[in-house]
Design an enzyme around this catalytic site. Structure first.
Site, PDB file in Angstrom:
ATOM      1  N   GLY A 309      -1.701   2.595  -0.404  1.00  0.00           N
ATOM      2  CA  GLY A 309      -1.456   1.248  -0.901  1.00  0.00           C
ATOM      3  C   GLY A 309      -0.981   1.258  -2.339  1.00  0.00           C
ATOM      4  O   GLY A 309      -0.369   2.217  -2.815  1.00  0.00           O
ATOM      5  N   SER A 310      -1.306   0.209  -3.071  1.00  0.00           N
ATOM      6  CA  SER A 310      -0.698  -0.016  -4.386  1.00  0.00           C
ATOM      7  C   SER A 310      -1.110   0.966  -5.469  1.00  0.00           C
ATOM      8  O   SER A 310      -0.478   1.025  -6.512  1.00  0.00           O
ATOM      9  CB  SER A 310      -0.992  -1.444  -4.858  1.00  0.00           C
ATOM     10  OG  SER A 310      -0.181  -2.354  -4.164  1.00  0.00           O
ATOM     11  N   THR A 311      -2.181   1.736  -5.268  1.00  0.00           N
ATOM     12  CA  THR A 311      -2.485   2.768  -6.267  1.00  0.00           C
ATOM     13  C   THR A 311      -1.348   3.782  -6.335  1.00  0.00           C
ATOM     14  O   THR A 311      -1.154   4.441  -7.354  1.00  0.00           O
ATOM     15  CB  THR A 311      -3.806   3.486  -5.935  1.00  0.00           C
ATOM     16  OG1 THR A 311      -3.743   4.004  -4.600  1.00  0.00           O
ATOM     17  CG2 THR A 311      -4.983   2.517  -6.050  1.00  0.00           C
TER      18      THR A 311
END
Length: 763
Positions: A309-311
């Site tokens: 995801g966004s990490t």
């Protein structure tokens, strides 16, 4: 008659003579002709061998605290033949069931065990509950045996305790996944124990000697001795206190959100030494057999494959900054973007309008990163950076079974979704930590390490594991810029998705992540997520990187900012203070024209061990002093629950007053001074008002008198006056479009809009 007697005498004498001749011949053949053969047979009967067990090497943390060691143990065995002769079988079954917890039916089978001829066996070990038990249980068995001896008047009552040794883990379940355990059979399973088994195990020795019939060694007999070679000792990079902070934080979040699992890793980004690493649920290596759920043994940091995801956007951002294609003030249209027929959307349907790329980072806009990674960098350059940051290959950390992840995006939609961490990119938590550590430390990808030193106690040598740089991924200048951008994700309490990770007085860089989970085929679930947060601090000189990832929290509306960011904040704040990195907060803050003192509410540490109390005070950045030489806190001044200025000294009393020296009470308010004097039974004479600026201990009339001079506080607020109430601005990730609740691949479009529900497998 005389003749007959003489003949008989001659006959008997001849027979006796013949027998002596035969005996002499036999003796000759035995002791002369075949002497070597029979001597060898005799030595086989005389000889005995006893093993000398090698000690398995100890495992300690970086400060020498023992994490794994050999410890005395005992094995219980019984003599069914004796038990039945003394009519003790039923009582022994009941007692062993009570003490060892073994099933009665199994114990009855043990006490009734017979040979093939129908006779009871004379020795039977109680496996596995009675195998390698602790001294506490052994003492109970021993007391029961003595009780039977007194009742029966017999020394032999059919219960035995054999000395043994076992692997012992003093801290219980702490660090169990990275340590692994050693079974009662001696087989090492999982973790460091398994990977370094050859070095830890050592080599058993033996002694062979000749004995007489009473097993007493013959003075002139032959002796063969092979000494045992003890195993090597391992020192880990783990810091026990930081490991504790990690485990407590994830356990608390697990109890609140009930995810399938929650994992956290804390590391030094400059060396990639792992300071804390844990997964919950966990297991106790001292009683591994009690954990029935095999998922509790799964070592998530190196074996958990997730779409991050966004990490993962940190990687895209770092690559864009390094290639000079990220302009924080450049604007783009958020909301959605078409890539090869697929429409990819931001979490906030319709987006935030036309915004800057820096605002896109704060909002965690998928569209911004598709533009940066797919359009500006291009597929080949983006893939090059992903590989250079270490994804798709094992990190080399000292843990068995590490997975290499998967990076195999090819088609345009696959490249586009990979820029924000979904689709054809799967990573392990340790890969994430290593990559972000590279962003933090000036661009150097480091090999993660759990082993700090390997000591050979026999050769008296020590191998020190040095930090290893794999490659330079981005420049130090780009590293600094990326840190400043990521800092705004946390510090911006209005737009930043990571505002729940904000810690007053520290510069934090970080990124949230909320990735949809695959539900068979290429479809994604609408209510199952991997939520995470990764970040580092201080931004200008990073000392710690922390990653938190939770698998399927029970509330599908919460994201990484709600679940993982507070866990990150707890670990980061306590760990930094433990490392001596204090918050940079000005002594006073001005609000509405009023100068106010920073204050803190005191915890209750009474009855805690001094080390525990000290750790709790340090984790809150409190100024404290331990009074006395005791090991337990008997009293604290001021009391728990009182709100005081954060600069005030706290006294932890560990001894009775007659044994204590008078502590330094500089800057202590009059009220607390009087309480300390009362506690110590010391006469106190004060001059002035406010806070102590000097003290003098004198003797007057045989009594101790403490003279104190006090002065006005000079900017120090009295307790209760002007205490600051700080709000961290915590709100749901979904409010104001903060966190991406269904971030990742393209969302299901209403019928008729012609938008793809997921990236096509081929294009």
């Amino acid at each position: 008659m005389t003749k007959r007697i003489k003949l008989r005498t001659i006959l008997v004498g001849g027979v006796i003579t013949l027998l002596f001749v035969v005996l002499i011949v036999r003796v000759y053949f035995v002791q002369v002709a075949n002497a070597d053969f029979w001597l060898g047979k005799a030595r086989e009967i005389w000889a005995t061998s006893e093993p000398i067990t090698a000690s398995r090497g100890t495992i300690t943390d970086r400060d020498g605290n023992i994490l794994a060691m050999d410890a005395p143990a005992y094995t219980v065995s019984i003599n069914p033949d004796v038990l039945h002769k003394l009519n003790l079988a039923d009582r022994v079954v009941d007692k062993l069931h009570e003490v060892l917890g073994k099933d009665k039916a199994a114990l009855e089978k043990d006490v009734n065990a017979k040979r093939e001829n129908g006779e009871y066996v004379v020795n039977r070990e109680i496996r596995s509950e009675g195998w390698k038990i602790d001294k506490e249980l052994a003492d109970q068995i021993s007391e029961f045996r003595e009780e039977l001896r007194k009742e029966t008047g017999q020394r032999e009552v059919g219960i035995y305790l054999m000395n043994d040794q076992k692997r012992y883990y003093p801290k219980g379940a702490s660090a169990s996944h990275l340590l692994g355990y050693v079974q009662k059979t001696g087989e090492a399973v999982y973790g460091i124990e398994s990977l370094f088994d050859d070095q830890l195990r050592g080599q058993n020795g033996y002694i062979k000697y000749e004995k007489d019939g009473r097993r007493v060694q013959l003075a002139d007999g032959e002796v063969e001795y092979q000494p045992a070679i003890d195993g090597r000792n391992l020192t880990l990079t783990i810091n026990t206190d930081i490991q504790y902070y990690v485990e407590e934080a994830i356990k608390e979040a697990y109890q609140k959100y009930k995810p399938k699992s929650i994992t956290a890793i804390a590391a030094d980004p400059n060396t990639m030494e792992i300071l804390g690493m844990a997964t919950y649920p966990s297991f106790d290596p001292n009683a591994y057999w009690l954990t029935k759920d095999q998922a509790a043994f799964y070592n998530n940091p190196v074996k958990m494959l997730i779409e991050p995801g966004s990490t993962f956007k940190i990687v895209t951002l770092a690559a864009a900054v390094e290639e000079g294609v990220f302009d924080p003030e450049e604007k783009y249209v958020s909301g959605s973007i078409k890539v090869a027929g697929s429409t990819l959307r931001d979490v906030r349907r319709g987006g935030w309008g036309t915004i800057t790329y820096l605002d896109g980072l704060k909002h965690s806009s998928n569209v911004a990163f598709v533009k940066l990674g797919y359009e500006k960098l291009g597929a080949d350059k983006f893939r090059e950076y992903v590989n250079n940051f270490g994804f798709g290959q094992p990190t080399g950390i000292e843990q068995p079974g590490e997975l290499k992840g998967r990076v195999d995006f090819h088609w345009p939609s696959e490249v586009a979704t990979a820029t924000f961490g979904q689709g054809r990119v799967q990573v392990t938590p340790i890969q994430q930590v290593a990559a972000v550590a590279a962003v933090a430390n000036g661009g150097r990808l480091m090999e993660p390490h759990l082993i700090k030193r390997i000591e050979d106690p026999v050769a008296k040598t020590t191998q020190v594991i040095q930090p290893k740089v794999i490659r330079q991924v981005i420049s130090p200048e780009s590293s600094k810029k990326v840190g400043e951008y990521l800092e705004q994700v946390v510090s911006d309490k209005v737009n930043g998705t990571g505002h729940n990770a904000y810690i007053e007085g520290y510069r934090i860089a970080g990124k949230t992540g909320t990735a949809q989970k695959v539900t068979g085929g290429s479809g994604y679930s609408s209510n199952k997520f991997i939520v995470s947060f990764i970040g580092y601090a201080p931004v200008d000189n990073p000392k710690l990187v922390v990653y938190v990832v939770a698998d399927e929290p029970n509330d599908p509306t919460v994201g990484g900012g709600v679940v993982a960011a507070p866990v990150f904040r707890s670990i980061m704040e306590k760990s930094l203070k433990h490392m001596g990195i204090m918050p940079d907060i000005s002594e006073s803050e001005e609000a509405d024209g009023v100068v106010r003192k920073k204050s803190v509410t005191l915890p209750d540490v009474i009855d805690k061990k001094v080390t525990q109390a000290a750790n709790e005070m340090q984790s809150r950045g409190l100024n404290f002093e331990i009074v006395g030489k005791g090991k337990t806190v008997l009293q604290q001044i001021p009391k728990a629950g009182v709100t005081v200025p954060d600069t005030q000294r706290i006294y932890l009393i560990t001894e009775e007053r007659k044994q204590m020296a008078i502590p330094d009470m500089n800057k202590l308010p009059l009220r607390d001074v009087l309480e300390v004097c009362s506690l110590l039974d010391v006469e106190c004479v004060t001059e002035g008002e406010g806070y102590v600026v000097s003290q003098e201990q004198v003797t007057e009339g045989g009594a101790t008198v403490l003279k104190l001079r006090l002065e006005p506080p000079d900017g120090i607020a009295e307790e209760g006056a002007g205490d600051e109430t700080v709000s961290d601005g915590a709100t749901s990730d979904l409010e104001g479009g903060g966190e991406e609740s269904k971030e990742g691949t393209a969302q299901q479009a209403p019928e008729g809009e012609g938008e793809a529900t997921s990236p096509p497998p081929s294009e």
